[in-house]
Each structure stands twice: as structure tokens, then as C-alpha cells.
Design a protein around this motif. Structure first.
Motif, mmCIF file in Angstrom:
data_model
loop_
_atom_site.group_PDB
_atom_site.id
_atom_site.type_symbol
_atom_site.label_atom_id
_atom_site.label_comp_id
_atom_site.label_asym_id
_atom_site.label_seq_id
_atom_site.Cartn_x
_atom_site.Cartn_y
_atom_site.Cartn_z
ATOM 1 N N LEU A 46 -9.746 -1.175 -1.326
ATOM 2 C CA LEU A 46 -9.352 -1.421 0.052
ATOM 3 C C LEU A 46 -9.806 -2.802 0.523
ATOM 4 C CD1 LEU A 46 -9.961 2.057 1.706
ATOM 5 C CD2 LEU A 46 -7.858 0.742 1.842
ATOM 6 N N ARG A 47 -10.914 -3.299 -0.032
ATOM 7 C CA ARG A 47 -11.408 -4.614 0.382
ATOM 8 C C ARG A 47 -10.395 -5.715 0.098
ATOM 9 N NH1 ARG A 47 -14.029 -3.704 -4.493
ATOM 10 N NH2 ARG A 47 -15.621 -2.505 -3.419
ATOM 11 N N HIS A 48 -9.518 -5.476 -0.879
ATOM 12 C CA HIS A 48 -8.588 -6.533 -1.279
ATOM 13 C C HIS A 48 -7.453 -6.747 -0.289
ATOM 14 C CE1 HIS A 48 -10.600 -7.239 -5.020
ATOM 15 N NE2 HIS A 48 -10.502 -5.973 -5.358
ATOM 16 N N ILE A 49 -7.300 -5.855 0.684
ATOM 17 C CA ILE A 49 -6.256 -6.099 1.688
ATOM 18 C C ILE A 49 -6.871 -6.593 2.996
ATOM 19 C CG2 ILE A 49 -4.540 -4.537 0.719
ATOM 20 C CD1 ILE A 49 -5.411 -2.409 2.682
ATOM 21 N N PRO A 95 0.443 9.960 -11.565
ATOM 22 C CA PRO A 95 -0.434 9.356 -10.558
ATOM 23 C C PRO A 95 -1.449 8.405 -11.168
ATOM 24 C CG PRO A 95 -0.222 11.710 -10.197
ATOM 25 C CD PRO A 95 0.405 11.420 -11.532
ATOM 26 N N PHE A 96 -1.838 7.417 -10.377
ATOM 27 C CA PHE A 96 -2.878 6.453 -10.744
ATOM 28 C C PHE A 96 -2.519 5.663 -11.991
ATOM 29 C CE2 PHE A 96 -5.542 9.776 -8.549
ATOM 30 C CZ PHE A 96 -5.629 9.062 -7.368
ATOM 31 N N THR A 97 -1.241 5.330 -12.133
ATOM 32 C CA THR A 97 -0.845 4.419 -13.198
ATOM 33 C C THR A 97 -1.563 3.086 -13.021
ATOM 34 O OG1 THR A 97 1.320 5.440 -13.180
ATOM 35 C CG2 THR A 97 1.116 3.355 -14.345
ATOM 36 N N THR A 98 -1.584 2.611 -11.761
ATOM 37 C CA THR A 98 -2.227 1.334 -11.466
ATOM 38 C C THR A 98 -3.719 1.556 -11.286
ATOM 39 O OG1 THR A 98 -0.223 0.574 -10.362
ATOM 40 C CG2 THR A 98 -2.242 -0.648 -9.907
ATOM 41 N N LEU A 99 -4.500 0.958 -12.167
ATOM 42 C CA LEU A 99 -5.950 1.112 -12.106
ATOM 43 C C LEU A 99 -6.633 -0.124 -11.563
ATOM 44 C CD1 LEU A 99 -6.534 2.875 -15.538
ATOM 45 C CD2 LEU A 99 -6.198 3.914 -13.296
ATOM 46 N N ILE A 117 0.839 -1.192 0.000
ATOM 47 C CA ILE A 117 0.000 0.000 0.000
ATOM 48 C C ILE A 117 0.876 1.245 0.000
ATOM 49 C CG2 ILE A 117 -1.904 -1.164 1.180
ATOM 50 C CD1 ILE A 117 -0.974 0.172 3.773
ATOM 51 N N GLY A 118 0.250 2.375 -0.285
ATOM 52 C CA GLY A 118 0.973 3.642 -0.291
ATOM 53 C C GLY A 118 0.290 4.623 -1.228
ATOM 54 N N LEU A 119 0.763 5.850 -1.206
ATOM 55 C CA LEU A 119 0.228 6.876 -2.094
ATOM 56 C C LEU A 119 0.606 6.576 -3.543
ATOM 57 C CD1 LEU A 119 0.978 10.125 -0.041
ATOM 58 C CD2 LEU A 119 -1.210 8.928 -0.260
ATOM 59 N N PRO A 120 -0.089 7.207 -4.497
ATOM 60 C CA PRO A 120 0.303 7.038 -5.902
ATOM 61 C C PRO A 120 1.767 7.404 -6.108
ATOM 62 C CG PRO A 120 -1.822 8.136 -5.771
ATOM 63 C CD PRO A 120 -1.305 8.045 -4.360
ATOM 64 N N ASN A 121 2.435 6.631 -6.965
ATOM 65 C CA ASN A 121 3.845 6.853 -7.299
ATOM 66 C C ASN A 121 4.816 6.582 -6.156
ATOM 67 O OD1 ASN A 121 2.714 9.375 -9.429
ATOM 68 N ND2 ASN A 121 3.892 7.623 -10.158
ATOM 69 N N ALA A 122 4.370 5.798 -5.165
ATOM 70 C CA ALA A 122 5.297 5.401 -4.095
ATOM 71 C C ALA A 122 6.225 4.295 -4.570
ATOM 72 C CB ALA A 122 4.526 4.951 -2.860
ATOM 73 N N ALA A 151 0.104 -8.534 -3.244
ATOM 74 C CA ALA A 151 -0.876 -7.749 -3.996
ATOM 75 C C ALA A 151 -0.475 -6.280 -3.973
ATOM 76 C CB ALA A 151 -2.277 -7.917 -3.417
ATOM 77 N N ASP A 152 -0.395 -5.694 -5.153
ATOM 78 C CA ASP A 152 -0.121 -4.256 -5.301
ATOM 79 C C ASP A 152 -1.476 -3.558 -5.397
ATOM 80 O OD1 ASP A 152 0.321 -1.714 -6.377
ATOM 81 O OD2 ASP A 152 0.777 -2.503 -8.366
ATOM 82 N N ILE A 153 -1.835 -2.809 -4.345
ATOM 83 C CA ILE A 153 -3.148 -2.163 -4.282
ATOM 84 C C ILE A 153 -3.039 -0.747 -4.847
ATOM 85 C CG2 ILE A 153 -5.063 -1.544 -2.780
ATOM 86 C CD1 ILE A 153 -4.439 -4.552 -2.956
ATOM 87 N N PRO A 154 -3.924 -0.369 -5.786
ATOM 88 C CA PRO A 154 -3.868 0.981 -6.367
ATOM 89 C C PRO A 154 -3.823 2.067 -5.299
ATOM 90 C CG PRO A 154 -5.402 -0.360 -7.597
ATOM 91 C CD PRO A 154 -4.968 -1.189 -6.418
ATOM 92 N N GLY A 155 -3.140 3.166 -5.641
ATOM 93 C CA GLY A 155 -2.815 4.208 -4.678
ATOM 94 C C GLY A 155 -3.987 4.818 -3.957
ATOM 95 N N LEU A 156 -3.795 4.997 -2.649
ATOM 96 C CA LEU A 156 -4.776 5.681 -1.818
ATOM 97 C C LEU A 156 -4.471 7.180 -1.837
ATOM 98 C CD1 LEU A 156 -4.609 3.297 1.270
ATOM 99 C CD2 LEU A 156 -6.242 3.222 -0.601
ATOM 100 N N ILE A 157 -5.512 7.957 -1.626
ATOM 101 C CA ILE A 157 -5.337 9.393 -1.425
ATOM 102 C C ILE A 157 -6.191 9.793 -0.239
ATOM 103 C CG2 ILE A 157 -4.912 9.850 -3.871
ATOM 104 C CD1 ILE A 157 -7.766 10.986 -4.026
#
Length: 330
Positions: free
Chosen positions: A232-235, A190-194, A165-170, A212-218
Motif C-alpha cells: 500500500l505504501r507504493h501508492i 489469486p495473488f498472481t502478482t507478488l 488497484i483492485g481485488l486479486p484477479n481484477a 504501477a500495478d499494485i498486488p491485490g488487496l483483500i
């Protein structure tokens, strides 16, 4: 492949076949008795977990699943054929809920697990069942029962032991790419991972652990902002979280707190989940800046973060070792 992790479907079991009224017509039997057979049972609807599926995409285009009806009975006490069970395959990790009440009906986590979601109707009785001393020629029969019909909510929660997990582009996608054979889309915006990405990382024992790489949180993700709230459900099922922080960010503590606040707002025990804080992109800082940022994060979390460069493959051995230790893997 399009990633779909929620779907609503309607399932309808088959109706039971009707019984019939019939009488024997046999040579040399002047007073043939009742011989109407029973109807067959309607088909059930069954969900089965399939490890070869990764998305609920099929349910985007088909929403109604109906099993066949049972056949009506025949003469000479012949029972009608029962309908076959309708099997619907879903990805492992699919939760099934009743749309009306929200009650959890089942959680299909292991390949081959089955869940009966609609029972077929019972077949009707033929007049042979109503023969008695008082009524030697009954003309009574019963119709088949209707099968069950339900509206279901399917929700896929990925099965991964480690969530990144992490912010976009972490650097989450870069990290899962260098640790495993996953090939996510990577770019510097930002938001490369959709969609979530899964990768299998080899353990010291030779087995694999799913990351699992979870798309960025903001900020505000738990309330619906950005993309992260969708995933978020995926973690929820993960045993360990890797929290990546961009070492080149303007305020690493603020970046850390944004994600922590979203985990707490989402609930479901995510803020209490075991977590390793990882300072990524170490190459973007000089030694003094890096030391300062490690101290800031360490003061907040109570222990210094791991320092890596996913792009340069630096510090990954120590990261793996820390993960295996947290998971209790030798």
C-alpha cells in the motif's frame, strides 16, 4: 530479480586520524621547532539516488557500511590523508529514517539527490599547533574524533503517477501489460502478482507516464492480511488511482467497497486521492447485466464507471483519455 522494498542497515563514518608529536631535524638549525602534522578527516557516508536501481535487494546481504579512517599526521607539518566518502546507491523513491526514533532524515526521489547520513570524525592536531612563547617545544597532540554511527531504516516507495488497484484477479496486470511494455506474470488464480509492476504508458505528447500495478488487496489488508498491505505504501506518491472492478464478479459493489475500506483504514490520504473506477472484463457480461452493474457502481460513486476489456483491448482509448484529463495532460 527479487523485489525488496524495506531494509535496515548500519552506517559508520570513519574515525579522524591522530595528530603526532614531531620536531624539526634540519642541518644548521640547532633548535628545531615542533613540526607534528594534523590527522586526516574520517570518511563520510553518503546515500545517492540512482535511477538504474529498482529494489533494495543489495541491502539484504550487506547490512554494515563503514567508511575508511583518516590517516595520522606526519612530520614536517604534513597532514594525514583524509579518507574518501563512502557512497551508497539507493533506488529513487527511498525514504531514510532513524531506526531508534523513526524520524525522517531524507526522501531521495530524484536521480542524483544526495543525503549525508554519517559525518566523518575530525582529525587530531599535531604538536605544531601548540607552539607558544611559553612553550617552545610542546609535546601535546590530540587524537582523531570518532565518526558518526547510525542505524537506518530504508523504505522504497515506487515513483508512479498512476496506481492500479483492485481485488486479486481484477485484471490489473493484464491492463498494465496492454497499456505499456511491462510483462508481468498473468494467470487466473489469486495473488498472481507478488510484487508491484511498473510500466511506462506513452502520453499524447510523446513523453511517458509511469503506471504501477499494485498486488491485490483483500479485506483486512491494512491490518496485515494478504499481500496488499505490504505494498500500500507504493501508492502514497501516486497522483491518480485506477480502481479496477471485475465485471464478472458476484457482487461488484461489495468488491468496490472492500478496497475503499482498505484505503480508508490505511490512511495517509489514500481515500481522498483522485480515482477513476473502471469496470473490467466487460466480455463476461451480457448487455443487460453490464448495464445493471454500471448503474450500481454509478449510484455509489456519483458517476458511471469506465467500461473496458483489458484482455480484448476494448475501451482503452477512452481510459487513456480520462487518465490524461485527470492528470492535466494534453
Amino acid at each position: 530479480m527479487q523485489f525488496i522494498d524495506q531494509a535496515r542497515i548500519a552506517v559508520r563514518a570513519g574515525r579522524g586520524g591522530d595528530g603526532i608529536v614531531a620536531f624539526r631535524r634540519e642541518k644548521y638549525v640547532p633548535a628545531g621547532g615542533p613540526s607534528g602534522g594534523d590527522g586526516g578527516r574520517g570518511g563520510d557516508v553518503l546515500l545517492v539516488a540512482d535511477s538504474n536501481l529498482q529494489t533494495l535487494l543489495d541491502f539484504k546481504y550487506r547490512r554494515l557500511f563503514a567508511a575508511d579512517d583518516g590517516r595520522r599526521g606526519g612530520p614536517n607539518r604534513s597532514s594525514g590523508a583524509s579518507a574518501s566518502t563512502l557512497t551508497i546507491r539507493v533506488p529513487c523513491g527511498t525514504e531514510v529514517r532513524d531506526c531508534r526514533t523513526g524520524i525522517l532524515l531524507g526522501d531521495l526521489t530524484n536521480a542524483g539527490e544526495e543525503l549525508l547520513v554519517a559525518a566523518g570524525g575530525r582529525g587530531g592536531l599535531g604538536n605544531a599547533h601548540y607552539l607558544s612563547n611559553r612553550n617552545r617545544a610542546p609535546e601535546k597532540f590530540t587524537e582523531g574524533k570518532e565518526g558518526e554511527e547510525w542505524k537506518l531504516q530504508l523504505e522504497l516507495k515506487l515513483l508512479a503517477e498512476v496506481g492500479i488497484i483492485g481485488l486479486p484477479n481484477a485484471g490489473k496486470s493484464t491492463l498494465i501489460a496492454v497499456l505499456s511494455a511491462a510483462r508481468p506474470k498473468i494467470a487466473d488464480y489469486p495473488f498472481t502478482t507478488l510484487v508491484p509492476n511498473l510500466g511506462v504508458v506513452r502520453r499524447p505528447s510523446g513523453d511517458g507516464t509511469v503506471f504501477a500495478d499494485i498486488p491485490g488487496l483483500i479485506a483486512g489488508a491494512a491490518r496485515g492480511a494478504g499481500l496488499g498491505h505490504e505494498f500500500l505504501r507504493h501508492i502514497e506518491r501516486t497522483r491518480l488511482l485506477l480502481h479496477l472492478v471485475d465485471a464478472g464478479g458476484e457482487d461488484v459493489l461489495r468488491d468496490l467497497l472492500v478496497v475503499e475500506e482498505e484505503l480508508a483504514a490505511y490512511g495517509n490520504g489514500l481515500s481522498d486521492r483522485p480515482r477513476l473506477v473502471v469496470l473490467n472484463k466487460m466480455e463476461l457480461c451480457d448487455a443487460e447485466e453490464l448495464e445493471e452493474r454500471v448503474a450500481v457502481i454509478g449510484a455509489h460513486t456519483g458517476q458511471p464507471p469506465l467500461i473496458i476489456s483489458a484482455a480484448a483491448s476494448q475501451g482503452l482509448d477512452a481510459l487513456r483519455a480520462a487518465v490524461w484529463e485527470q492528470l492535466g495532460i494534453a
